[in-house]
Design an enzyme around this catalytic site. Structure first.
Site, PDB file in Angstrom:
ATOM      1  N   ASP A  11       1.191  -1.335  -0.081  1.00  0.00           N
ATOM      2  CA  ASP A  11       0.105  -0.041   0.130  1.00  0.00           C
ATOM      3  C   ASP A  11       0.906   1.165   0.075  1.00  0.00           C
ATOM      4  O   ASP A  11       2.170   1.135   0.096  1.00  0.00           O
ATOM      5  CB  ASP A  11      -0.969  -0.180   1.161  1.00  0.00           C
ATOM      6  CG  ASP A  11      -2.158   0.918   0.983  1.00  0.00           C
ATOM      7  OD1 ASP A  11      -2.344   1.707   0.241  1.00  0.00           O
ATOM      8  OD2 ASP A  11      -3.178   0.582   1.675  1.00  0.00           O
TER       9      ASP A  11
HETATM   10  C1  BGC Z   1      -5.055   3.138  -0.063  1.00  0.00           C
HETATM   11  C2  BGC Z   1      -5.274   1.933  -1.068  1.00  0.00           C
HETATM   12  C3  BGC Z   1      -5.053   2.577  -2.409  1.00  0.00           C
HETATM   13  C4  BGC Z   1      -3.682   3.317  -2.540  1.00  0.00           C
HETATM   14  C5  BGC Z   1      -3.393   3.806  -3.883  1.00  0.00           C
HETATM   15  C6  BGC Z   1      -3.837   4.011  -0.402  1.00  0.00           C
HETATM   16  O1  BGC Z   1      -3.956   5.062   0.602  1.00  0.00           O
HETATM   17  O2  BGC Z   1      -5.157   2.437   1.263  1.00  0.00           O
HETATM   18  O3  BGC Z   1      -6.591   1.463  -0.825  1.00  0.00           O
HETATM   19  O4  BGC Z   1      -5.080   1.690  -3.267  1.00  0.00           O
HETATM   20  O5  BGC Z   1      -4.021   4.149  -1.642  1.00  0.00           O
HETATM   21  O6  BGC Z   1      -4.363   4.876  -4.067  1.00  0.00           O
END
Ligand code: BGC
Length: 754
Positions: free
Chosen positions: A296
């Site tokens: 993540d």
């Molecule tokens: C979130 C993810 C997301 C990623 C990319 C993160 O802050 O937890 O779910 O896919 O950002 O945007």
């Protein structure tokens, strides 16, 4: 492909690059021998720096014209320091970036473009929690398919979805992104969404230019953040992890998902992004996952404040050795891996394996054959928000609505509204909101294209006099506009109050400690109720809300979540009775935040509640039961369940048994019912939940019609982890429950013998 020259060119490209996959060429890895050879040949040409580039994912921030996230961004793409980009879309823009990579890098390895396409790309579907209320896996697959078609046409190859985190705590804003609290329903929906994104139902390969690669997230147990506070610690037994939280990830992977996102949270003392038990032991060794793991957003870096590593180098070392393949946005792999290899802290073979996983997917997606395969702007236009897509959105919205309550006044149910109705007051801060209909993580969807409730009602009730008053804002304390709303109400035959949360009040970093209706909206509702007019509460929210006053005092309540582009049309159809509501809650609605976590599949305890005995498991100030139970949802007709029967009353531990029940539509109009099948193991070596969902079926019944539904209970359904953490079926009695809600079932008993 009708054009003969194109067809010829395509076939020769396929032969040249060995992209034709024949079943006999499939290796045990689930990929293709030819692809494996191509991966190996390419890998052999790569420098360590180029390899690390493939493990690096940047956000474009929609700009590659100059330095953005960090200086030298543009140069990094050109020099192969980046293998994948997210937040860049449109056919033209992704093509522009792809060109930078293809025309400037030594090995011309195409970039992979990813984006959070969670519940629609341009055509918005209900938020995933809402759509889960349809209990309709075919629908979930269809909406994911539409999202994939639109996203792929806009140059994307990869979506950061489905989010399959089980959530038992509605304070957690991200509960809106998943399928609710139940592992069985959650698994079915997770698999359906993967099939939809990747076109698996339609027999597509990843190379088809209208599929997107799914990414199962957030691995693992992110939904169990303590106190519902986002990014918080999770701590749970291996039993709970494996029985409740892991099944949907596993189901998504079994369905064919080839990428997984590691979570932000720590789990039992180890951050998920540095967690070898999760990323290697379970994911790869137990589940045989063959795809790649992306972190993540900066979650490698966040292992420093997690206090398990001292610096970026240690963070990178921990992540890659635990099983991470690609670093999202953190720059740790980019800046630390080469050094770590030189120091012998990370072996080059570990890097090679990670690169292999990424390249394999790029080959499978057909990127080497057609790096610009998604650059057609005409196709993009033609495939975006088509009438067909908008129809799927409407269908999903209708099916996601849950009728929570519908009392009768003078012998008539409040809903549906009579077609002769003359004056309708539509009040509340969400009544004419378009943007909020999107909910959280609405991708590239345009809120202006959404149909508000007011618009939907005007369209549906052209003859009626529609009075609109906002009444108040969603989340402040001004009551200045109450009077206008009360005046409208006093002139109307019925009041529709559209209340709830803003889109931003759920989703990431949107935890709430009070899950009531925010601001002064409930005060407005109380005032509206004093007018004596029938009030219909239409809730719009991304999480279960605690609404004890409304549940007690408002005669009709419709749960409308955030339903996407066609929200207003769908709600109007339900209020008018054109569509008979059929949704069932995929998550428990508590009476109060103090009951949380509250979920249907809890255990009995040694002192199960006895209202007459103080020293039993209960509260002094509130009931144990939820406001609305898991599986609850009414219809404009009624259903009666009868004749619950077993094919045989006793089975051996290795046998299966059929369970049948008759469901009758006892009302006066056609309706759809979702029959739910639960079990309870009455005596086992470890305490078992009082109810566990094991099946569900949707059935359409005409007025008066009866159908027999049959569920099959398999040994797999009866299995659980015993004291030694072995999955077993134990002999004993199993309570069988079937009904229209977890709190309304018929029961019988099955004997299981050795
Ligand atoms: C979130 C993810 C997301 C990623 C990319 C993160 O802050 O937890 O779910 O896919 O950002 O945007």
């Amino acid at each position: 492909m009708r054009h003969p020259i194109l067809l010829l060119a395509f076939l020769s490209a396929m032969l040249l690059f060995g992209a034709c996959s024949s079943p006999e060429k499939r290796s045990t890895t689930g990929t293709n021998d030819a692809i494996e050879q191509r991966v190996d040949s390419l890998l052999a040409l790569m420098t360590l720096e180029e390899k690390i580039g493939q493990l690096t994912l940047y956000s474009s921030d929609f700009d590659v014209t100059g330095p953005t996230m960090r200086s030298g961004y543009l140069d990094d793409v050109k020099s192969g320091k980046v293998g994948a980009i997210f937040n860049a879309f449109t056919a033209a823009f992704t093509t522009k970036i792809q060109k930078l990579a293809i025309e400037n890098t030594r090995l011309k390895i195409p970039l992979l473009f990813g984006y959070d396409v969670i519940h629609g790309f341009k055509t918005a579907f209900p938020v995933p929690l809402g759509e889960a209320a349809s209990w309709d896996t075919a629908l979930c697959a269809r909406s994911a398919r539409v999202a994939a078609v639109e996203a792929a046409a806009a140059g994307l190859h990869w979506t950061f979805a489905p989010m399959v985190d089980i959530a038992r705590d509605p304070r957690w804003g991200r509960i809106t992104e998943g399928a609710g609290e139940d592992p069985h329903l959650g698994s079915a929906i997770a698999a359906a969404r993967v099939r939809g994104f990747q076109g698996i139902n339609e027999g597509k390969t990843l190379a088809a230019n209208d599929v997107v690669l799914a990414c199962v997230k957030h691995f693992a147990a992110y939904g169990a953040a303590e106190a519902g506070r986002d990014y918080n610690t999770t701590d749970m037994s291996d039993r709970v992890l494996r029985e409740i939280y892991l099944p949907p990830y596993k189901a998504a992977i079994d369905a064919g998902a080839l990428s997984v996102m590691s979570a932000f949270n720590e789990l039992n003392g180890v951050p998920a992004t540095g967690n070898q038990y999760l990323l290697t032991d379970i994911l790869r060794n137990e589940w045989k996952f063959k795809g790649f793991v992306v972190t993540d957003y900066t979650s490698i870096n966040e292992m420093i404040p997690h206090n398990v590593v001292a610096d970026s180098a240690e963070a990178g070392e921990l992540a890659i050795n635990a099983g991470v393949d690609m670093d999202m946005q953190g720059g740790i792999f980019q800046f630390q891996l080469a050094k770590l290899v030189k120091q012998g802290r990370v072996s080059e073979s570990t890097i090679n394996e990670a690169v292999r996983r990424v390249l394999r997917l790029k080959f499978m997606l057909g990127l080497f054959e057609a790096p610009y395969g998604r650059s057609d702007t005409t196709r993009e236009r033609e495939r975006t928000m088509t009438p067909e897509h908008l129809e799927v959105s409407l269908d999903a919205a209708r099916k996601s609505i849950v009728l929570l309550k519908n009392d009768s006044l003078k012998g008539n149910a409040i809903l549906p509204l009579a077609s002769t109705i003359k004056t309708i007051a539509i009040v509340g801060p969400l009544a004419d909101s378009k943007r909020d209909m999107l909910g959280a993580w609405a991708g590239a969807c345009d809120g202006n294209k959404c149909i508000s409730l007011l618009e939907g009602m005007k369209k549906r009730f052209p003859q009626a006099n529609i009075l609109y008053a906002k009444g108040c804002n969603i989340n402040d304390d001004s009551t200045n506009a109450f009077n206008a709303a009360l005046q409208a109400a006093s002139k109307a035959d019925v009041v529709i109050a559209a209340l709830g949360e803003t889109s931003e009040m759920s989703g990431e970093a949107a935890s709430r400690s009070n899950i009531g209706i925010p601001g002064v909206q409930e005060d407005l509702l109380k005032k509206l109720a004093t007018t004596g007019k029938p009030v219909v509460l239409v809730l719009m929210n991304g999480r279960p809300l605690a609404i004890p006053w409304a549940a007690q005092n408002i005669p009709a309540i419709v749960e409308a979540w955030f339903l996407g582009t066609r929200a207003g049309d769908a709600i109007a159809e339900v209020l008018a009775g054109d569509y008979n509501p059929s949704g069932k809650l995929p998550v428990t609605f508590p009476r109060s935040v103090g009951q949380i976590p509250l979920y249907y599949n809890h255990k009995n305890t040694g002192r199960p509640i006895n209202p007459k005995d103080k020293y039993t498991s209960k509260y002094l100030d509130i009931q144990n039961t939820p406001q609305f139970a898991f599986g609850h949802g009414l219809s404009y007709t009624t259903f009666a369940y009868s004749a619950l029967r077993l094919e045989k009353s006793s089975i051996k531990t290795s046998e299966q048994v059929r369970v049948s029940i008759d469901v009758q539509n006892t009302g006066t109009r056609e309706g759809v019912e979702t029959a739910q099948f639960y079990i309870r193991d009455l005596v086992a070596s470890v305490p078992r939940p009082v109810q566990e969902l094991r099946g569900f079926q949707k059935v359409v019944l005409k007025a008066g019609e009866t159908k027999t539904l049959t569920f099959t209970l398999t040994p797999e359904d009866l299995m659980f982890y015993n004291r030694q953490m072995k999955r077993v079926v134990e002999p004993g009695d199993i309570k069988i429950m079937v009904g229209g809600s977890s709190d309304n079932t018929l029961t019988t008993t099955l004997k299981v013998t050795q």
